[in-house]
Scaffold this motif. Structure first.
Motif, PDB file in Angstrom:
ATOM      1  N   UNK A   1     -83.637  31.945  10.361  1.00 41.27           N
ATOM      2  CA  UNK A   1     -83.734  32.899   9.279  1.00 41.27           C
ATOM      3  C   UNK A   1     -82.792  32.457   8.164  1.00 41.27           C
ATOM      4  N   UNK A   2     -83.321  32.509   6.945  1.00 42.60           N
ATOM      5  CA  UNK A   2     -82.522  32.226   5.760  1.00 42.60           C
ATOM      6  C   UNK A   2     -82.474  33.502   4.924  1.00 42.60           C
ATOM      7  N   UNK A   3     -81.267  33.959   4.618  1.00 44.57           N
ATOM      8  CA  UNK A   3     -81.069  35.181   3.848  1.00 44.57           C
ATOM      9  C   UNK A   3     -80.637  34.808   2.436  1.00 44.57           C
ATOM     10  N   UNK A   4     -81.275  35.392   1.453  1.00 45.49           N
ATOM     11  CA  UNK A   4     -80.837  35.244   0.065  1.00 45.49           C
ATOM     12  C   UNK A   4     -80.721  36.635  -0.534  1.00 45.49           C
ATOM     13  N   UNK A   5     -79.844  36.759  -1.510  1.00 50.76           N
ATOM     14  CA  UNK A   5     -79.655  38.039  -2.178  1.00 50.76           C
ATOM     15  C   UNK A   5     -79.794  37.853  -3.678  1.00 50.76           C
ATOM     16  N   UNK A   6     -80.180  38.917  -4.340  1.00 52.02           N
ATOM     17  CA  UNK A   6     -80.269  38.928  -5.796  1.00 52.02           C
ATOM     18  C   UNK A   6     -79.232  39.936  -6.297  1.00 52.02           C
TER      19      UNK A   6
END
Length: 65
Positions: free
Chosen positions: A1-6
């Motif tokens: 899983x790769x998590x990115x945030x804005x």
């Protein structure tokens, strides 16, 4: 899983921190989300999914890698 945030979308509600404190934190000055672990271990995946689901600003993106 790769998590990115804005961070531009984040409203500082803190729901993500409550759901997955090992993966998310908040900046002291304005409460905007900070990503602590972009590739959390499998044991945290459900908590991260929960955090993304409860984010009122939809600022968390999850990609299966």
């Amino acid at each position: 899983m790769l998590v990115t945030i804005d961070q531009d979308k984040c409203c500082g509600a803190g729901s993500c921190v409550l759901a997955a404190p090992d993966v998310f934190d908040q900046r002291d000055e304005d409460g905007i989300v900070l990503l602590l672990d972009a590739r959390p271990p499998a044991a945290l995946h459900q908590a991260v999914r929960d955090a993304a689901d409860v984010c009122p600003a939809a600022a968390i993106r999850l990609d299966l890698v």
